[in-house]
Structures are given as C-alpha cells and as structure tokens.
Write a protein that holds these residues in place. Structure first.
Motif, mmCIF file in Angstrom:
data_model
loop_
_atom_site.group_PDB
_atom_site.id
_atom_site.type_symbol
_atom_site.label_atom_id
_atom_site.label_comp_id
_atom_site.label_asym_id
_atom_site.label_seq_id
_atom_site.Cartn_x
_atom_site.Cartn_y
_atom_site.Cartn_z
ATOM 1 N N LYS A 68 0.837 -1.204 0.000
ATOM 2 C CA LYS A 68 0.000 0.000 0.000
ATOM 3 C C LYS A 68 0.873 1.256 0.000
ATOM 4 C CE LYS A 68 -4.120 -1.812 2.310
ATOM 5 N NZ LYS A 68 -4.953 -1.755 3.528
ATOM 6 N N MET A 69 1.923 1.248 0.822
ATOM 7 C CA MET A 69 2.811 2.420 0.876
ATOM 8 C C MET A 69 3.504 2.642 -0.472
ATOM 9 S SD MET A 69 2.517 3.870 3.745
ATOM 10 C CE MET A 69 0.819 3.375 3.848
ATOM 11 N N LYS A 70 3.927 1.556 -1.118
ATOM 12 C CA LYS A 70 4.559 1.682 -2.438
ATOM 13 C C LYS A 70 3.567 2.257 -3.446
ATOM 14 C CE LYS A 70 7.992 -1.981 -1.953
ATOM 15 N NZ LYS A 70 8.419 -3.321 -2.400
ATOM 16 N N ASN A 71 2.308 1.772 -3.356
ATOM 17 C CA ASN A 71 1.278 2.305 -4.261
ATOM 18 C C ASN A 71 1.034 3.787 -3.987
ATOM 19 O OD1 ASN A 71 0.984 -0.174 -5.467
ATOM 20 N ND2 ASN A 71 -0.821 -0.763 -4.267
ATOM 21 N N LYS A 72 0.995 4.177 -2.703
ATOM 22 C CA LYS A 72 0.799 5.591 -2.365
ATOM 23 C C LYS A 72 1.979 6.424 -2.854
ATOM 24 C CE LYS A 72 -2.282 5.246 1.594
ATOM 25 N NZ LYS A 72 -2.480 5.535 3.025
ATOM 26 N N ILE A 73 3.165 5.891 -2.677
ATOM 27 C CA ILE A 73 4.358 6.607 -3.155
ATOM 28 C C ILE A 73 4.292 6.776 -4.674
ATOM 29 C CG2 ILE A 73 6.867 6.384 -3.454
ATOM 30 C CD1 ILE A 73 6.941 5.128 -0.634
ATOM 31 N N ALA A 74 3.884 5.718 -5.382
ATOM 32 C CA ALA A 74 3.760 5.805 -6.838
ATOM 33 C C ALA A 74 2.706 6.832 -7.230
ATOM 34 C CB ALA A 74 3.416 4.434 -7.410
ATOM 35 N N LEU A 75 1.582 6.833 -6.491
ATOM 36 C CA LEU A 75 0.517 7.791 -6.769
ATOM 37 C C LEU A 75 1.026 9.222 -6.537
ATOM 38 C CD1 LEU A 75 -2.477 8.249 -7.508
ATOM 39 C CD2 LEU A 75 -2.974 8.113 -5.060
ATOM 40 N N ILE A 76 1.730 9.442 -5.430
ATOM 41 C CA ILE A 76 2.274 10.769 -5.127
ATOM 42 C C ILE A 76 3.274 11.183 -6.208
ATOM 43 C CG2 ILE A 76 3.763 12.017 -3.513
ATOM 44 C CD1 ILE A 76 2.355 10.450 -1.258
ATOM 45 N N HIS A 77 4.086 10.248 -6.650
ATOM 46 C CA HIS A 77 5.070 10.552 -7.695
ATOM 47 C C HIS A 77 4.350 10.933 -8.998
ATOM 48 C CE1 HIS A 77 8.880 10.397 -9.802
ATOM 49 N NE2 HIS A 77 8.340 9.584 -10.701
ATOM 50 N N LYS A 78 3.268 10.192 -9.317
ATOM 51 C CA LYS A 78 2.489 10.493 -10.517
ATOM 52 C C LYS A 78 1.864 11.883 -10.413
ATOM 53 C CE LYS A 78 -1.438 8.789 -13.157
ATOM 54 N NZ LYS A 78 -2.552 7.847 -13.190
ATOM 55 N N GLN A 79 1.289 12.176 -9.239
ATOM 56 C CA GLN A 79 0.679 13.494 -9.030
ATOM 57 C C GLN A 79 1.743 14.587 -9.127
ATOM 58 O OE1 GLN A 79 -1.267 13.079 -5.256
ATOM 59 N NE2 GLN A 79 -3.131 12.182 -6.144
ATOM 60 N N ALA A 80 2.915 14.337 -8.574
ATOM 61 C CA ALA A 80 4.002 15.320 -8.640
ATOM 62 C C ALA A 80 4.426 15.543 -10.091
ATOM 63 C CB ALA A 80 5.178 14.861 -7.804
ATOM 64 N N GLU A 81 4.499 14.457 -10.876
ATOM 65 C CA GLU A 81 4.861 14.592 -12.288
ATOM 66 C C GLU A 81 3.805 15.408 -13.037
ATOM 67 O OE1 GLU A 81 7.579 13.676 -14.098
ATOM 68 O OE2 GLU A 81 8.474 13.208 -12.154
ATOM 69 N N GLU A 82 2.523 15.152 -12.705
ATOM 70 C CA GLU A 82 1.451 15.926 -13.342
ATOM 71 C C GLU A 82 1.574 17.400 -12.992
ATOM 72 O OE1 GLU A 82 -2.184 14.078 -12.078
ATOM 73 O OE2 GLU A 82 -1.954 12.380 -13.440
ATOM 74 N N LYS A 83 1.845 17.696 -11.733
ATOM 75 C CA LYS A 83 1.992 19.092 -11.304
ATOM 76 C C LYS A 83 3.201 19.735 -11.968
ATOM 77 C CE LYS A 83 -0.470 18.777 -6.963
ATOM 78 N NZ LYS A 83 -0.472 19.021 -5.541
ATOM 79 N N ARG A 84 4.285 18.976 -12.065
ATOM 80 C CA ARG A 84 5.479 19.495 -12.754
ATOM 81 C C ARG A 84 5.148 19.808 -14.220
ATOM 82 N NH1 ARG A 84 8.336 15.136 -10.022
ATOM 83 N NH2 ARG A 84 9.426 16.027 -8.260
#
Length: 189
Positions: free
Chosen positions: A137-153
C-alpha cells in the motif's frame, strides 16, 4: 572319643551372650556307639551322666528358654522383614506413581509449549503478511504521489511555456508598435 583324657562339654545359650558354662568330667568307661547308629549317619545322643552339677541343669532349663527366645526373635525378625518388604513395595509404588505424574506433567508442558509456539508462528506469519500488504500500500501511495508530482510538474512547465510565449509575443508587439509596457519591470512596479 577314644582318648583317655578329660572330656569337656561346653553348653552355651544365646549366640550373642558371652556366658559359657564348662563342665568337665571323666567318663567311667568309654562306650562305643552301636553299629546301627554308625551305619545310619545319624548323630548319636548320649544321655548325660547322673552326676551333672547344678550349673549344667540350669543351663538345660535356660536352653529351653533360649530356644523360646530364639523362636520369638525369629518370628520378630520375620515380621520385621515382612514390614520392610511392604515398606519397600509401598515406596516403590509411590515412586512409580510420582514418576508417572511427572511424566504426564512434562508431556502436558511440552504440548502447551508446542501449541503456543504454533500460535506465535501463526501470529508472526499474519504480521509478516500485514507488513507486506502495508508495504505494498505504501509503495502504491508513493507511486501515486510521484504520478501526481509529475502531473503538477508538467502543469508548471506547461504554464511556464505558455507564459514565456506570451511574454515573447508581447515583447514582439511592443517592439513593432514602439510602445513601452506599463510595467517595465515587475520588481520595480
């Protein structure tokens, strides 16, 4: 028996006692036992002479008493040996019973330990499973946060690109028209 020397007769009572009565007398004539007695190999009983002193007569009465005492002692020893055998038997039974109970206690303890160790192993497996699930779950959350960060970037980069194009277009427009922008510099304004 065929000697001419004085003959000694030792009469004793009780094997433990140290008292001995010694009577010494000379036989008047030495008699040989009958041939039949020798042939049968039985001990020959010679009647005592008539002139036995009083000490010897007392010893015969005392011999009977000693025999009774010896029989009583024998009976007492027999009773005591039976009591001792019974006591040993009872002690053996008690020891065997105690060993059996101790064995049962050890078996109970071992089964309980094995049960608890099994439960502990199950709990550890469940904890490991939950840990793995939580890590996933933590890895999935980290991946989701990374995806959101990439979208924001990407959005920031897109906005920057748009703003740069807009600034370039306005600069080109001011150059063509010769006008000066109202805000020359954003920091001075």
């Amino acid at each position: 028996m065929a000697t001419a020397a004085a003959e000694e007769v030792v009469v004793s009572h009780k094997p433990q006692a140290a008292e001995e009565v010694v009577v010494s007398h000379k036989p008047e004539a030495e008699e040989e036992p009958p041939l039949a007695a020798v042939m049968e190999n039985k001990p020959v009983v010679v009647p005592p002479p008539h002139d036995i002193p009083k000490a010897a007569k007392k010893s015969s009465k005392q011999g009977s008493l000693d025999r009774d005492v010896a029989f009583a002692k024998l009976e007492d020893d027999k009773r005591l040996s039976f009591v001792k055998a019974w006591e040993e038997s009872e002690k053996s039974k008690v020891e065997n019973k105690a060993q059996k109970k101790l064995s049962e206690v050890s078996a109970w303890e071992n089964s309980k330990k094995a049960s608890l160790e099994s439960d502990l192993k199950k709990v550890e497996e469940q904890v490991e499973k939950k840990k793995a699930e939580y890590a996933e779950k933590m890895k999935n959350k980290i991946a989701l946060i990374h995806k959101q960060a990439e979208e924001k970037r990407a959005m920031v980069e897109a906005k920057r690109g748009e703003d740069l194009l807009k600034a370039e277009e306005l600069a080109a427009k001011y150059r063509v028209t010769g006008q000066v922008p109202k805000k020359a510099f954003g920091c001075l304004g």
